[in-house]
Design a protein around this motif. Structure first.
Motif, mmCIF file in Angstrom:
data_model
loop_
_atom_site.group_PDB
_atom_site.id
_atom_site.type_symbol
_atom_site.label_atom_id
_atom_site.label_comp_id
_atom_site.label_asym_id
_atom_site.label_seq_id
_atom_site.Cartn_x
_atom_site.Cartn_y
_atom_site.Cartn_z
ATOM 1 N N PRO A 170 53.655 20.184 31.588
ATOM 2 C CA PRO A 170 52.826 20.918 30.621
ATOM 3 C C PRO A 170 53.551 21.074 29.289
ATOM 4 O O PRO A 170 54.755 21.328 29.248
ATOM 5 C CB PRO A 170 52.621 22.281 31.298
ATOM 6 C CG PRO A 170 52.853 22.034 32.757
ATOM 7 C CD PRO A 170 53.900 20.970 32.810
ATOM 8 N N ALA A 195 45.880 13.393 25.919
ATOM 9 C CA ALA A 195 44.974 14.420 25.415
ATOM 10 C C ALA A 195 43.577 14.233 26.011
ATOM 11 O O ALA A 195 43.233 13.142 26.478
ATOM 12 C CB ALA A 195 44.901 14.355 23.885
ATOM 13 N N PRO A 196 42.749 15.278 26.031
ATOM 14 C CA PRO A 196 41.383 15.143 26.557
ATOM 15 C C PRO A 196 40.613 14.060 25.830
ATOM 16 O O PRO A 196 40.789 13.845 24.626
ATOM 17 C CB PRO A 196 40.775 16.527 26.292
ATOM 18 C CG PRO A 196 41.935 17.452 26.200
ATOM 19 C CD PRO A 196 43.044 16.654 25.586
ATOM 20 N N GLY A 256 37.715 20.451 27.191
ATOM 21 C CA GLY A 256 39.096 20.687 27.600
ATOM 22 C C GLY A 256 40.110 20.799 26.482
ATOM 23 O O GLY A 256 41.321 20.802 26.730
ATOM 24 N N MET A 257 39.656 20.908 25.228
ATOM 25 C CA MET A 257 40.593 20.995 24.112
ATOM 26 C C MET A 257 41.364 22.313 24.102
ATOM 27 O O MET A 257 42.523 22.358 23.679
ATOM 28 C CB MET A 257 39.842 20.823 22.787
ATOM 29 C CG MET A 257 39.280 19.433 22.574
ATOM 30 S SD MET A 257 38.258 19.302 21.067
ATOM 31 C CE MET A 257 39.513 19.598 19.798
ATOM 32 N N TYR A 309 44.241 22.396 26.729
ATOM 33 C CA TYR A 309 45.252 21.429 26.299
ATOM 34 C C TYR A 309 46.092 21.991 25.162
ATOM 35 O O TYR A 309 47.323 21.890 25.167
ATOM 36 C CB TYR A 309 44.570 20.134 25.862
ATOM 37 C CG TYR A 309 45.545 19.052 25.417
ATOM 38 C CD1 TYR A 309 46.340 18.385 26.335
ATOM 39 C CD2 TYR A 309 45.658 18.709 24.071
ATOM 40 C CE1 TYR A 309 47.242 17.403 25.930
ATOM 41 C CE2 TYR A 309 46.544 17.730 23.657
ATOM 42 C CZ TYR A 309 47.332 17.079 24.591
ATOM 43 O OH TYR A 309 48.225 16.121 24.186
ATOM 44 N N THR A 333 48.796 24.492 26.222
ATOM 45 C CA THR A 333 50.021 24.022 26.866
ATOM 46 C C THR A 333 51.177 23.894 25.886
ATOM 47 O O THR A 333 52.344 23.892 26.283
ATOM 48 C CB THR A 333 49.803 22.650 27.548
ATOM 49 O OG1 THR A 333 49.443 21.673 26.560
ATOM 50 C CG2 THR A 333 48.703 22.745 28.592
ATOM 51 N N ASN A 368 50.021 23.476 18.667
ATOM 52 C CA ASN A 368 49.107 24.467 19.239
ATOM 53 C C ASN A 368 48.178 25.024 18.159
ATOM 54 O O ASN A 368 46.962 25.087 18.316
ATOM 55 C CB ASN A 368 49.913 25.581 19.900
ATOM 56 C CG ASN A 368 49.042 26.719 20.423
ATOM 57 O OD1 ASN A 368 48.450 27.472 19.657
ATOM 58 N ND2 ASN A 368 48.990 26.856 21.737
#
Length: 380
Positions: free
Chosen positions: A45, A62-63, A101-102, A105, A108, A117
């Motif tokens: 992660p 990445a997603p 899912g961003m 992700y 993490t 981030n």
């Protein structure tokens, strides 16, 4: 008034089309590339595995949301916003954060790469605004033709939004972690749910006689297949202190000054969480101004459109925030489709049903993201 409205819409459309070209500068790509390069390599992660399949922004691992999923969800975003004048940005946020899912992700990288981030968080905020901005544009044009929006009211709220978006962008861009964003996102929505529950109580409905009578007359006209344009919004008196309008035989009034102040406060909160602010404009227009829902959706769209154009400009051009165009481009097509359908189907839905739809969405989304963002508690 009709010609002025058309020129107003053309100006905003031109501004919206120019924004991507102005924003596409190498400096932004360099910032993102530097942030990605600084992330530790690995399979855990908060790390990037160079051998993994590329996802959003070309980041390995990445997603990578499917095209059909993006398109279908965007239709829903466009429909819900154009129908009730709210929740377009919120639903866009749900899609980008959870469905695609961003959000998880981005989370993490909280410790391994705070810069990435925050960049991904800002990207989610602006991506939401692109979708709701287009929906607001399409909805404003459609509702304008149907005489179901108060142009002056929306414009004054939008003017207040200009100042608010400038302030928020320069005080929060690049400084908000995803968990903070997610928590405040949910809390704002949940507070509006609580306010709308009060509004639907007998005490909250006591002063809504004119709005209820206008809504009933509108519903009867649609049911009997009559013309809604003839009884649509008309400006009776206009002044900077007080403006009066009529809608289906009922008179309503508002203060442009208070509309400006309301637009400023609402847009400040909305710009922070990366949404259009419709879920805040709707309670303001129904409770404070006292308008029926059939007028609120269009009026909210105008205010949201103005705020979104300048918020996107500030984020992307002045602060260098990027969006993932392959995904956003497809979503914009879906939003256009949904936004064309919404005003044409929404007039057949009773006002009470529209308010209950608003309440259910506000409760679920508000409680879900508040618990997840502030307390780490996940719920379906």
């Amino acid at each position: 008034m009709k010609m002025k409205f058309k020129w107003f819409v053309l100006f905003l459309t031109a501004a919206a089309l120019i924004l991507p070209m102005m924003a596409a500068t190498p400096v932004m790509a360099d910032q993102l590339s530097d942030a990605i390069a600084a992330v530790p390599q690995g399979t855990g992660p908060g790390q990037i595995d160079p051998s993994a399949q590329a996802g959003i922004f070309g980041i390995p691992g990445a997603p990578s949301p499917g095209l059909l999923l993006c398109f279908c969800w965007a239709i829903w975003v466009g429909w819900i916003f154009s129908t009730i004048g709210a929740f377009g940005g919120v639903m866009a946020g749900v899609g980008h954060i959870s469905i695609y899912g961003m959000g998880p992700y981005a989370k993490t990288f909280k410790d391994t790469s705070p810069a990435l981030n925050k960049m991904l968080t800002d990207s989610i905020r602006v991506s939401n605004q692109w979708l709701v901005g287009l929906s607001a544009l399409v909805s404003s044009i459609t509702y304008g033709r149907q005489k179901r929006l108060v142009t002056a009211l929306g414009a004054f709220m939008g003017a207040g939004a200009l100042f608010a978006t400038f302030l928020v962008v320069f005080t929060t861009a690049g400084k908000v972690r995803f968990s903070q964003y997610q928590g405040w996102f949910g809390l704002c929505v949940f507070l509006i749910f609580a306010f709308m529950v009060y509004e639907m109580s007998p005490r909250g409905q006591a002063s809504k006689k004119a709005a209820k009578d206008a809504a009933k007359a509108f519903e009867n006209t649609v049911k009997n297949k009559g013309s809604i344009k003839g009884q649509g919004v008309k400006t009776l008196n206009w002044s900077i202190a007080k403006t009066e309008i009529s809608f289906f035989g009922q008179k309503f009034s508002f203060s442009p000054i208070w509309a400006f102040i309301g637009g400023f406060c609402i847009s400040a909160m909305a710009s922070f969480i990366g949404v259009g602010g419709g879920f805040l404009y709707v309670p303001f227009l129904t409770s404070i101004v006292g308008l029926p829902m059939f007028v609120v959706a269009g009026t909210s769209s105008v205010a949201v459109l103005i705020g979104m154009i300048f918020s996107i400009f500030n984020f992307m051009v002045l602060k260098g925030v990027m969006v993932y165009w392959p995904m956003i481009g497809l979503e914009l097509v879906g939003v256009f489709v949904g936004s064309m359908i919404g005003p044409r189907t929404g007039k057949y839905i009773p006002e009470k049903a529209l308010k209950w739809l608003f309440l259910v969405l506000a409760f679920y989304i508000g409680i879900r993201y508040t618990l997840k963002g502030f307390f780490g508690i996940a719920m379906l």
